[in-house]
Design a protein around this motif. Sequence first.
Motif, short mmCIF file in Angstrom:
data_model
loop_
_atom_site.label_atom_id
_atom_site.label_comp_id
_atom_site.label_asym_id
_atom_site.label_seq_id
_atom_site.Cartn_x
_atom_site.Cartn_y
_atom_site.Cartn_z
N ILE A 205 117.96 19.13 56.84
CA ILE A 205 118.97 20.13 57.19
C ILE A 205 120.02 19.53 58.12
O ILE A 205 121.22 19.67 57.88
N GLU A 206 119.60 18.88 59.18
CA GLU A 206 120.57 18.40 60.17
C GLU A 206 121.46 17.29 59.64
O GLU A 206 122.58 17.11 60.09
N ASN A 207 120.97 16.53 58.66
CA ASN A 207 121.76 15.46 58.06
C ASN A 207 122.38 15.86 56.73
O ASN A 207 123.10 15.08 56.13
N GLU A 208 122.07 17.05 56.28
CA GLU A 208 122.58 17.59 55.01
C GLU A 208 122.39 16.58 53.88
O GLU A 208 123.32 16.22 53.17
N MET A 209 121.14 16.12 53.73
CA MET A 209 120.84 15.12 52.71
C MET A 209 119.43 15.31 52.18
O MET A 209 118.61 16.00 52.79
N VAL A 210 119.16 14.71 51.05
CA VAL A 210 117.83 14.70 50.47
C VAL A 210 116.95 13.80 51.34
O VAL A 210 117.37 12.73 51.75
N VAL A 211 115.71 14.25 51.60
CA VAL A 211 114.75 13.43 52.34
C VAL A 211 113.54 13.21 51.45
O VAL A 211 112.96 14.15 50.92
N LEU A 212 113.19 11.95 51.28
CA LEU A 212 111.97 11.56 50.58
C LEU A 212 111.06 10.94 51.63
O LEU A 212 111.41 9.91 52.22
N ALA A 213 109.94 11.57 51.87
CA ALA A 213 109.05 11.15 52.95
C ALA A 213 107.66 10.83 52.39
O ALA A 213 107.08 11.65 51.68
N VAL A 214 107.15 9.66 52.73
CA VAL A 214 105.86 9.21 52.24
C VAL A 214 104.95 8.98 53.43
O VAL A 214 105.28 8.22 54.34
N ASN A 215 103.79 9.64 53.43
CA ASN A 215 102.87 9.53 54.55
C ASN A 215 101.54 8.92 54.09
O ASN A 215 101.07 9.18 52.99
N GLN A 216 100.96 8.14 54.97
CA GLN A 216 99.65 7.54 54.71
C GLN A 216 98.61 8.65 54.59
O GLN A 216 98.73 9.70 55.22
N ALA A 217 97.57 8.39 53.80
CA ALA A 217 96.49 9.38 53.61
C ALA A 217 95.14 8.70 53.73
O ALA A 217 95.00 7.51 53.47
N GLY A 218 94.15 9.48 54.14
CA GLY A 218 92.78 8.98 54.20
C GLY A 218 92.40 8.41 55.56
O GLY A 218 93.20 8.39 56.50
N LEU A 219 91.16 7.97 55.65
CA LEU A 219 90.60 7.45 56.90
C LEU A 219 90.88 5.95 57.01
O LEU A 219 90.52 5.17 56.14
N VAL A 220 91.56 5.57 58.11
CA VAL A 220 91.88 4.17 58.37
C VAL A 220 91.59 3.89 59.84
O VAL A 220 92.16 4.51 60.73
N ASN A 221 90.68 2.93 60.08
CA ASN A 221 90.32 2.53 61.45
C ASN A 221 90.01 3.72 62.35
O ASN A 221 90.46 3.80 63.49
N MET B 242 106.47 14.12 50.52
CA MET B 242 107.30 15.23 50.07
C MET B 242 108.72 14.82 49.74
O MET B 242 109.18 13.76 50.15
N ALA B 243 109.39 15.71 49.02
CA ALA B 243 110.82 15.60 48.73
C ALA B 243 111.43 16.91 49.21
O ALA B 243 110.95 17.99 48.89
N VAL B 244 112.49 16.80 50.02
CA VAL B 244 113.10 17.97 50.65
C VAL B 244 114.60 18.02 50.30
O VAL B 244 115.28 17.00 50.36
N THR B 245 115.09 19.20 49.96
CA THR B 245 116.50 19.37 49.62
C THR B 245 117.35 19.35 50.89
O THR B 245 116.83 19.51 52.00
N PRO B 246 118.66 19.20 50.76
CA PRO B 246 119.54 19.19 51.94
C PRO B 246 119.53 20.50 52.74
O PRO B 246 119.94 20.51 53.89
N PHE C 180 116.60 15.21 41.55
CA PHE C 180 117.58 15.96 42.33
C PHE C 180 118.93 15.88 41.66
O PHE C 180 119.30 14.83 41.14
N ASP C 181 119.64 16.96 41.70
CA ASP C 181 121.04 16.97 41.31
C ASP C 181 121.79 16.66 42.60
O ASP C 181 121.77 17.46 43.54
N MET C 182 122.40 15.50 42.67
CA MET C 182 123.04 15.10 43.92
C MET C 182 124.22 15.99 44.29
O MET C 182 124.75 15.90 45.39
N ASN C 183 124.62 16.88 43.39
CA ASN C 183 125.63 17.88 43.74
C ASN C 183 125.09 18.84 44.79
O ASN C 183 125.86 19.51 45.48
N GLU C 184 123.75 18.91 44.93
CA GLU C 184 123.15 19.75 45.97
C GLU C 184 123.59 19.31 47.36
O GLU C 184 123.72 20.12 48.26
N VAL C 185 123.80 18.01 47.53
CA VAL C 185 124.25 17.50 48.83
C VAL C 185 125.65 18.05 49.13
O VAL C 185 125.90 18.56 50.22
N ASP C 186 126.54 17.97 48.16
CA ASP C 186 127.90 18.50 48.36
C ASP C 186 127.87 20.00 48.63
O ASP C 186 128.58 20.49 49.50
N LYS C 187 127.04 20.73 47.89
CA LYS C 187 126.94 22.19 48.08
C LYS C 187 126.43 22.51 49.49
O LYS C 187 126.93 23.42 50.14
#
Length: 95
Positions: free
Chosen positions: A22-38, A47-51, A70-77
Amino acid sequence: MPAAWPLRRIEHWKILNQARAIENEMVVLAVNQAGLVNGTMYGGGSMAVTPLGTMRCLHEEENQILRVEFDMNEVDKARQSIQVYQDRRIDMDRL
């Protein structure tokens, strides 16, 4: 954005990614580690988040490939609907 957020704070991970979109008005693609590590359990939640902050895709299991389009026109909108630069004070930029 790659990350390693622990499971106990996974709700913060989700909220902060939506806020970044929202604050950057852009698509965010976020990848987080999963499972037990150390001895730390990581929460997944890639996740993938719209603008405008809508989660288009959220994955909460350990291993999976996500595909989202994503339709990158979403960023302009989004940038037209939230016109942050209209309130900008150019005379204050040099302070």
